[in-house]
Scaffold this active site. Structure first.
Site, mmCIF file in Angstrom:
data_model
loop_
_atom_site.group_PDB
_atom_site.id
_atom_site.type_symbol
_atom_site.label_atom_id
_atom_site.label_comp_id
_atom_site.label_asym_id
_atom_site.label_seq_id
_atom_site.Cartn_x
_atom_site.Cartn_y
_atom_site.Cartn_z
ATOM 1 N N SER A 145 0.733 -1.225 0.134
ATOM 2 C CA SER A 145 0.040 0.028 0.055
ATOM 3 C C SER A 145 0.806 1.100 0.184
ATOM 4 O O SER A 145 2.029 1.344 0.404
ATOM 5 C CB SER A 145 -0.880 -0.050 1.322
ATOM 6 O OG SER A 145 -1.479 -1.203 1.390
HETATM 7 N N1 SAH Z 1 0.098 -5.251 4.397
HETATM 8 C C1 SAH Z 1 0.561 -5.646 3.192
HETATM 9 C C2 SAH Z 1 0.007 -5.095 1.855
HETATM 10 C C3 SAH Z 1 -1.048 -6.097 1.599
HETATM 11 S S1 SAH Z 1 -1.571 -6.429 -0.242
HETATM 12 C C4 SAH Z 1 2.159 -4.911 3.303
HETATM 13 O O1 SAH Z 1 2.488 -4.338 4.235
HETATM 14 O O2 SAH Z 1 3.094 -5.395 2.508
HETATM 15 C C5 SAH Z 1 -2.911 -7.430 0.162
HETATM 16 C C6 SAH Z 1 -2.333 -8.959 0.517
HETATM 17 O O3 SAH Z 1 -3.653 -9.459 1.017
HETATM 18 C C7 SAH Z 1 -1.916 -9.757 -0.521
HETATM 19 O O4 SAH Z 1 -0.765 -9.912 -0.381
HETATM 20 C C8 SAH Z 1 -3.086 -10.730 -0.630
HETATM 21 O O5 SAH Z 1 -2.497 -11.883 -1.123
HETATM 22 C C9 SAH Z 1 -3.600 -10.844 0.787
HETATM 23 N N2 SAH Z 1 -4.864 -11.446 0.688
HETATM 24 C C10 SAH Z 1 -5.995 -11.253 -0.088
HETATM 25 N N3 SAH Z 1 -6.805 -12.199 0.361
HETATM 26 C C11 SAH Z 1 -6.632 -12.671 1.552
HETATM 27 C C12 SAH Z 1 -7.056 -13.538 2.702
HETATM 28 N N4 SAH Z 1 -8.097 -13.982 2.651
HETATM 29 N N5 SAH Z 1 -6.214 -14.092 3.702
HETATM 30 C C13 SAH Z 1 -4.991 -13.534 3.771
HETATM 31 N N6 SAH Z 1 -4.537 -12.797 2.831
HETATM 32 C C14 SAH Z 1 -5.097 -12.226 1.908
#
Ligand code: SAH
Length: 235
Positions: free
Chosen positions: A69
């Site tokens: 993000s």
């Molecule tokens: N917080 C992260 C960025 C997150 S991007 C950082 O600091 O880098 C969103 C993430 O959510 C992605 O990696 C995606 O694979 C994950 N995601 C999507 N659906 C999910 C679920 N049901 N459970 C766990 N992770 C999930």
């Protein structure tokens, strides 16, 4: 890295933090310190330049289709969560592990020990979960943060119904609020979650006022990759 590029880099970082402070996005010393200490350039994908790491933009994570993000969105979430040392936190969507390390820095400050495992972060993509583990270890928070591979839309442990966490932070956009995430909030606990259609969602703050009452506040419009899982989008 030469000393010179170190100085240049820290200026990029300082500029970003100053800009976020001027915009009143970073408001607290705790969030500012976390941004200063945790090195975003160590979490972005290899093909991202060190300078780009401090642009206020989301960045792609290789060819996984996911993104880290934008710093302003992370800062908004950290401020709106009202964090304090010692809190137990569930993050859904570990991605690179960057946000988990910022959280860890804040909740393990003020005399708290880093050896206390305060943060659980769940990631559904195996490759990203492994990258997050490596990044978290390198940043020195392996004991504070546990990275779990799985579907965070069920909470953790999956389908647990009791109040476990002081804070829940979901860093992917959900079609609706997954019920287990609400159940796993302690009384007075708070959750931040982007809810809505794709690509835009509304960032909600949900507070468990007591066992039978949730308060929902709309904070800002945001744009996250989708939360994919049993209690989320199904693709
Ligand atoms: N917080 C992260 C960025 C997150 S991007 C950082 O600091 O880098 C969103 C993430 O959510 C992605 O990696 C995606 O694979 C994950 N995601 C999507 N659906 C999910 C679920 N049901 N459970 C766990 N992770 C999930």
């Amino acid at each position: 890295m030469s000393g010179e590029s170190d100085i240049f880099l820290s200026r990029e970082k300082r500029d970003l933090i100053d800009s976020l402070k001027r915009q009143r996005i970073i408001k607290s010393e705790a969030v500012e310190k976390a941004f200063l200490v945790i090195r975003r350039e160590d979490f972005v994908w290899n093909d991202t330049s060190k300078q780009e790491a401090y642009f206020d933009e989301p960045l792609p994570l290789g060819d996984t289709g996911q993104t880290i993000s934008a710093p302003h969105m992370i800062a908004i979430m950290l401020e709106e969560l009202h964090l304090s040392p010692g809190q137990k936190i569930l993050e859904v969507g570990s991605g690179t592990g960057y946000n988990a390390c910022l959280l860890a820095h804040i909740v393990s400050s003020g005399g708290m020990k880093r050896s206390q495992q305060l943060i659980t972060t769940v990631e559904r993509d195996q490759e990203l979960a492994e990258a997050a583990r490596r990044n978290i270890e390198r940043a020195g928070y392996a004991e504070t943060i546990r990275v779990v591979t799985g579907d965070g839309s069920l909470g953790f442990p999956p389908r647990a119904e009791s109040g476990i966490y002081d804070r829940v932070i979901v860093t992917a956009g959900a079609p609706s609020v997954p019920p287990f995430l609400e159940k796993q909030l302690k009384n007075k606990g708070m959750m931040l979650i982007p809810v809505g259609n794709l690509p835009y969602q509304t960032l909600f703050r949900i507070t468990k006022v007591n066992e039978s009452r949730m308060r929902r506040e709309k904070l800002v419009t945001c744009m996250f990759v989708p939360l994919v899982g049993e209690n989320a989008y199904k693709f």
